[in-house]
Write a protein that holds these residues in place. Sequence first.
Motif, PDB file in Angstrom:
ATOM      1  N   GLY A 270     -27.069  27.347 -28.837  1.00  0.00           N
ATOM      2  CA  GLY A 270     -28.373  26.789 -29.166  1.00  0.00           C
ATOM      3  C   GLY A 270     -28.337  25.419 -29.811  1.00  0.00           C
ATOM      4  N   LEU A 271     -27.165  24.890 -30.121  1.00  0.00           N
ATOM      5  CA  LEU A 271     -27.051  23.566 -30.734  1.00  0.00           C
ATOM      6  C   LEU A 271     -26.841  22.510 -29.664  1.00  0.00           C
ATOM      7  CD1 LEU A 271     -24.682  24.409 -33.727  1.00  0.00           C
ATOM      8  CD2 LEU A 271     -27.175  24.287 -33.731  1.00  0.00           C
ATOM      9  N   PRO A 272     -27.690  21.491 -29.604  1.00  0.00           N
ATOM     10  CA  PRO A 272     -27.538  20.452 -28.574  1.00  0.00           C
ATOM     11  C   PRO A 272     -26.343  19.554 -28.865  1.00  0.00           C
ATOM     12  CG  PRO A 272     -29.311  19.882 -30.092  1.00  0.00           C
ATOM     13  CD  PRO A 272     -28.851  21.250 -30.478  1.00  0.00           C
ATOM     14  N   VAL A 273     -25.680  19.117 -27.801  1.00  0.00           N
ATOM     15  CA  VAL A 273     -24.535  18.216 -27.906  1.00  0.00           C
ATOM     16  C   VAL A 273     -24.760  17.039 -26.966  1.00  0.00           C
ATOM     17  CG1 VAL A 273     -22.035  17.962 -27.710  1.00  0.00           C
ATOM     18  CG2 VAL A 273     -23.015  20.180 -28.377  1.00  0.00           C
ATOM     19  N   ALA A 274     -24.760  15.832 -27.493  1.00  0.00           N
ATOM     20  CA  ALA A 274     -24.927  14.620 -26.686  1.00  0.00           C
ATOM     21  C   ALA A 274     -23.552  14.101 -26.289  1.00  0.00           C
ATOM     22  CB  ALA A 274     -25.698  13.565 -27.472  1.00  0.00           C
ATOM     23  N   LEU A 275     -23.264  14.103 -24.989  1.00  0.00           N
ATOM     24  CA  LEU A 275     -21.948  13.707 -24.501  1.00  0.00           C
ATOM     25  C   LEU A 275     -21.957  12.370 -23.782  1.00  0.00           C
ATOM     26  CD1 LEU A 275     -20.649  17.122 -23.076  1.00  0.00           C
ATOM     27  CD2 LEU A 275     -20.173  16.100 -25.310  1.00  0.00           C
ATOM     28  N   GLY A 276     -23.119  11.788 -23.563  1.00  0.00           N
ATOM     29  CA  GLY A 276     -23.171  10.564 -22.771  1.00  0.00           C
ATOM     30  C   GLY A 276     -23.101  10.897 -21.288  1.00  0.00           C
ATOM     31  N   GLU A 277     -23.364   9.927 -20.466  1.00  0.00           N
ATOM     32  CA  GLU A 277     -23.451  10.181 -19.019  1.00  0.00           C
ATOM     33  C   GLU A 277     -22.098  10.561 -18.423  1.00  0.00           C
ATOM     34  OE1 GLU A 277     -27.105   7.014 -18.315  1.00  0.00           O
ATOM     35  OE2 GLU A 277     -25.012   6.343 -18.409  1.00  0.00           O
ATOM     36  N   SER A 278     -21.081   9.756 -18.666  1.00  0.00           N
ATOM     37  CA  SER A 278     -19.756  10.046 -18.115  1.00  0.00           C
ATOM     38  C   SER A 278     -19.184  11.319 -18.729  1.00  0.00           C
ATOM     39  CB  SER A 278     -18.804   8.881 -18.372  1.00  0.00           C
ATOM     40  OG  SER A 278     -19.303   7.689 -17.816  1.00  0.00           O
ATOM     41  N   GLY A 279     -19.388  11.488 -20.027  1.00  0.00           N
ATOM     42  CA  GLY A 279     -18.886  12.679 -20.700  1.00  0.00           C
ATOM     43  C   GLY A 279     -19.537  13.948 -20.183  1.00  0.00           C
ATOM     44  N   LEU A 347      -8.489  10.410 -19.710  1.00  0.00           N
ATOM     45  CA  LEU A 347      -8.054  10.775 -21.058  1.00  0.00           C
ATOM     46  C   LEU A 347      -8.921  10.180 -22.167  1.00  0.00           C
ATOM     47  CD1 LEU A 347      -4.172  10.759 -20.661  1.00  0.00           C
ATOM     48  CD2 LEU A 347      -5.646  12.721 -21.118  1.00  0.00           C
ATOM     49  N   PRO A 348      -9.263   8.881 -22.137  1.00  0.00           N
ATOM     50  CA  PRO A 348     -10.178   8.365 -23.168  1.00  0.00           C
ATOM     51  C   PRO A 348     -11.536   9.049 -23.128  1.00  0.00           C
ATOM     52  CG  PRO A 348      -9.068   6.561 -22.048  1.00  0.00           C
ATOM     53  CD  PRO A 348      -8.790   7.795 -21.257  1.00  0.00           C
ATOM     54  N   LEU A 349     -11.996   9.371 -21.909  1.00  0.00           N
ATOM     55  CA  LEU A 349     -13.275  10.070 -21.762  1.00  0.00           C
ATOM     56  C   LEU A 349     -13.181  11.464 -22.354  1.00  0.00           C
ATOM     57  CD1 LEU A 349     -16.138  10.047 -20.653  1.00  0.00           C
ATOM     58  CD2 LEU A 349     -15.211  10.738 -18.420  1.00  0.00           C
ATOM     59  N   LEU A 350     -12.072  12.148 -22.103  1.00  0.00           N
ATOM     60  CA  LEU A 350     -11.849  13.474 -22.673  1.00  0.00           C
ATOM     61  C   LEU A 350     -11.857  13.418 -24.201  1.00  0.00           C
ATOM     62  CD1 LEU A 350     -10.874  16.426 -22.704  1.00  0.00           C
ATOM     63  CD2 LEU A 350      -8.549  15.547 -22.419  1.00  0.00           C
ATOM     64  N   SER A 351     -11.211  12.406 -24.770  1.00  0.00           N
ATOM     65  CA  SER A 351     -11.173  12.254 -26.223  1.00  0.00           C
ATOM     66  C   SER A 351     -12.574  12.086 -26.796  1.00  0.00           C
ATOM     67  CB  SER A 351     -10.296  11.057 -26.591  1.00  0.00           C
ATOM     68  OG  SER A 351     -10.262  10.869 -27.983  1.00  0.00           O
ATOM     69  N   ARG A 352     -13.413  11.300 -26.117  1.00  0.00           N
ATOM     70  CA  ARG A 352     -14.781  11.096 -26.597  1.00  0.00           C
ATOM     71  C   ARG A 352     -15.594  12.384 -26.508  1.00  0.00           C
ATOM     72  NH1 ARG A 352     -14.221   6.257 -23.578  1.00  0.00           N
ATOM     73  NH2 ARG A 352     -15.640   6.998 -21.942  1.00  0.00           N
ATOM     74  N   VAL A 353     -15.384  13.157 -25.462  1.00  0.00           N
ATOM     75  CA  VAL A 353     -16.098  14.426 -25.305  1.00  0.00           C
ATOM     76  C   VAL A 353     -15.740  15.389 -26.431  1.00  0.00           C
ATOM     77  CG1 VAL A 353     -16.235  16.522 -23.889  1.00  0.00           C
ATOM     78  CG2 VAL A 353     -16.468  14.277 -22.815  1.00  0.00           C
ATOM     79  N   ASN A 354     -14.460  15.541 -26.691  1.00  0.00           N
ATOM     80  CA  ASN A 354     -14.031  16.462 -27.746  1.00  0.00           C
ATOM     81  C   ASN A 354     -14.508  15.998 -29.123  1.00  0.00           C
ATOM     82  OD1 ASN A 354     -12.823  18.351 -26.113  1.00  0.00           O
ATOM     83  ND2 ASN A 354     -10.755  17.541 -26.358  1.00  0.00           N
ATOM     84  N   GLY A 362     -19.240  20.902 -35.664  1.00  0.00           N
ATOM     85  CA  GLY A 362     -18.288  21.197 -36.718  1.00  0.00           C
ATOM     86  C   GLY A 362     -16.961  21.601 -36.121  1.00  0.00           C
ATOM     87  N   GLU A 363     -15.925  21.436 -36.909  1.00  0.00           N
ATOM     88  CA  GLU A 363     -14.563  21.635 -36.388  1.00  0.00           C
ATOM     89  C   GLU A 363     -14.321  23.050 -35.880  1.00  0.00           C
ATOM     90  OE1 GLU A 363      -9.990  21.492 -38.137  1.00  0.00           O
ATOM     91  OE2 GLU A 363     -11.596  20.395 -39.158  1.00  0.00           O
ATOM     92  N   ALA A 364     -14.755  24.062 -36.636  1.00  0.00           N
ATOM     93  CA  ALA A 364     -14.431  25.441 -36.282  1.00  0.00           C
ATOM     94  C   ALA A 364     -15.080  25.862 -34.968  1.00  0.00           C
ATOM     95  CB  ALA A 364     -14.870  26.376 -37.408  1.00  0.00           C
ATOM     96  N   LEU A 365     -16.372  25.598 -34.804  1.00  0.00           N
ATOM     97  CA  LEU A 365     -17.069  25.982 -33.574  1.00  0.00           C
ATOM     98  C   LEU A 365     -16.635  25.111 -32.404  1.00  0.00           C
ATOM     99  CD1 LEU A 365     -19.137  27.702 -32.123  1.00  0.00           C
ATOM    100  CD2 LEU A 365     -20.938  26.172 -32.955  1.00  0.00           C
ATOM    101  N   ALA A 366     -16.458  23.813 -32.643  1.00  0.00           N
ATOM    102  CA  ALA A 366     -16.065  22.902 -31.560  1.00  0.00           C
ATOM    103  C   ALA A 366     -14.726  23.295 -30.968  1.00  0.00           C
ATOM    104  CB  ALA A 366     -16.010  21.472 -32.078  1.00  0.00           C
ATOM    105  N   ARG A 367     -13.814  23.754 -31.804  1.00  0.00           N
ATOM    106  CA  ARG A 367     -12.480  24.121 -31.326  1.00  0.00           C
ATOM    107  C   ARG A 367     -12.546  25.194 -30.246  1.00  0.00           C
ATOM    108  NH1 ARG A 367     -10.171  24.095 -36.192  1.00  0.00           N
ATOM    109  NH2 ARG A 367     -10.740  26.266 -36.542  1.00  0.00           N
ATOM    110  N   ARG A 368     -13.616  25.967 -30.224  1.00  0.00           N
ATOM    111  CA  ARG A 368     -13.730  27.076 -29.270  1.00  0.00           C
ATOM    112  C   ARG A 368     -14.372  26.667 -27.953  1.00  0.00           C
ATOM    113  NH1 ARG A 368     -16.248  31.527 -33.249  1.00  0.00           N
ATOM    114  NH2 ARG A 368     -15.735  32.976 -31.559  1.00  0.00           N
ATOM    115  N   VAL A 369     -14.852  25.415 -27.883  1.00  0.00           N
ATOM    116  CA  VAL A 369     -15.480  24.946 -26.639  1.00  0.00           C
ATOM    117  C   VAL A 369     -14.920  23.611 -26.178  1.00  0.00           C
ATOM    118  CG1 VAL A 369     -17.641  26.197 -27.039  1.00  0.00           C
ATOM    119  CG2 VAL A 369     -17.392  23.857 -27.908  1.00  0.00           C
ATOM    120  N   VAL A 371     -12.171  20.832 -24.636  1.00  0.00           N
ATOM    121  CA  VAL A 371     -11.256  20.796 -23.502  1.00  0.00           C
ATOM    122  C   VAL A 371      -9.829  20.897 -24.034  1.00  0.00           C
ATOM    123  CG1 VAL A 371     -10.517  19.493 -21.478  1.00  0.00           C
ATOM    124  CG2 VAL A 371     -12.893  19.322 -22.286  1.00  0.00           C
ATOM    125  N   VAL A 372      -9.023  21.738 -23.392  1.00  0.00           N
ATOM    126  CA  VAL A 372      -7.648  21.951 -23.840  1.00  0.00           C
ATOM    127  C   VAL A 372      -6.665  21.622 -22.723  1.00  0.00           C
ATOM    128  CG1 VAL A 372      -8.275  23.698 -25.530  1.00  0.00           C
ATOM    129  CG2 VAL A 372      -7.773  24.390 -23.187  1.00  0.00           C
TER     130      VAL A 372
END
Length: 400
Positions: A270-279, A347-354, A362-369, A371-372
Amino acid sequence: MIPVSPPDPQLKFTMNMSAFDRRILICTTGMSPQVVTETLFALAVRPSAGQQPWVPTEVHLISTRQGAEHARLNLLSTTPGWFHKLRADYGLPPILFTPEHIHCIEAQDGQPLEDIRTPADNEATADRIAELIRSFSQQESAQLHVSIAGGRKTMGYYLGYAMSLYGRAQDRLSHVLVNGAFESHPEFYYPTPYERVIHTRDPKNPLALDCRNAQVDLAEIPFVRLRDGLPQRLLHGHARFTETIEIANLAHASPVLRIDLRRRSVEVSGLPVALGESGFALYAWLAKRALTDEPEVDWTDPAQWDGEFVPLVRRLFGEFDSVSERIEESLRRNFKERSNETAHYFLPLLSRVNKALEEALGEALARRVQVVRVGEKRGRSAETGSRYRLPADLPIEIES
């Protein structure tokens, strides 16, 4: 005139040994403002065995309207002015504490609360306390010492919970303890370095007490620090107490990823995440593959990036849209100029997404979604030869 004993010479030598330039003492009070002077005494004048004196550079007090006025008159007035007397009695350095440092809790209509009785009053109290602790904890060079000894029990609870949400390694939480008949005595404010007589409150047999003999101790309270698991927007922007608690609890629940391709939106629990167009395009690609039997992507393989990613970009933004053209042009140029290697684009795009996921969730919830990386190709570096995917068993819903 009350005689003033000279300050302990050892106190001047050790009182400013804290590494933090800004040291903030925060208390809640009801009709017993003595909590402020008792806590200050226990911290700065007579600390626990093995502890160095800790002298705040400023004091902040949180109370209702009546409690705030009671504290102002008893602590900051010319007479009795117990806060100023304490400083003078023990030679403490200047400490910033004015009526402006007494924060009155306000109701939803903006009027000061007379007392905390209704659910709405409790919500207003929680929001005010949490916001003050959050704002004070933003400055890395500041150290907080928070006392939960004063005010209603709910105020102490909210203070402790706010410290769990926003407190850092340098911050402390405590409760002050006073012995015997001195406890909660309206005339006792701290152990004086000279004789000062007050009487017990038994009207039939009032006994004389010498304030010099009072014992004031500080019990430090450990607390769980949840700060690192909160989204950055909650650490650096205003949020209601209940909202912050709900988001903190999401880190311990099973996350649900929802992607709306038409609206180009991402939500996690339920929390929105803004990733940008490429992300968004990259994350949507990985999410779609997570729903297939081949979730891992190898973006050095043209069959995958040219056969899957590029068509998805065209579908999301339109084949001749400027966004699609920009993404595709950048990807193909990278492929051509770097010896058929596209990892330098992804890879730079992946870094920006994460990073965007961590800032929003937040770190704890983000770690579960996030890219690995799941494997490497022989003969390639770990970054350019790896495959990537979303975490296994992540519930994903994609709306076209």
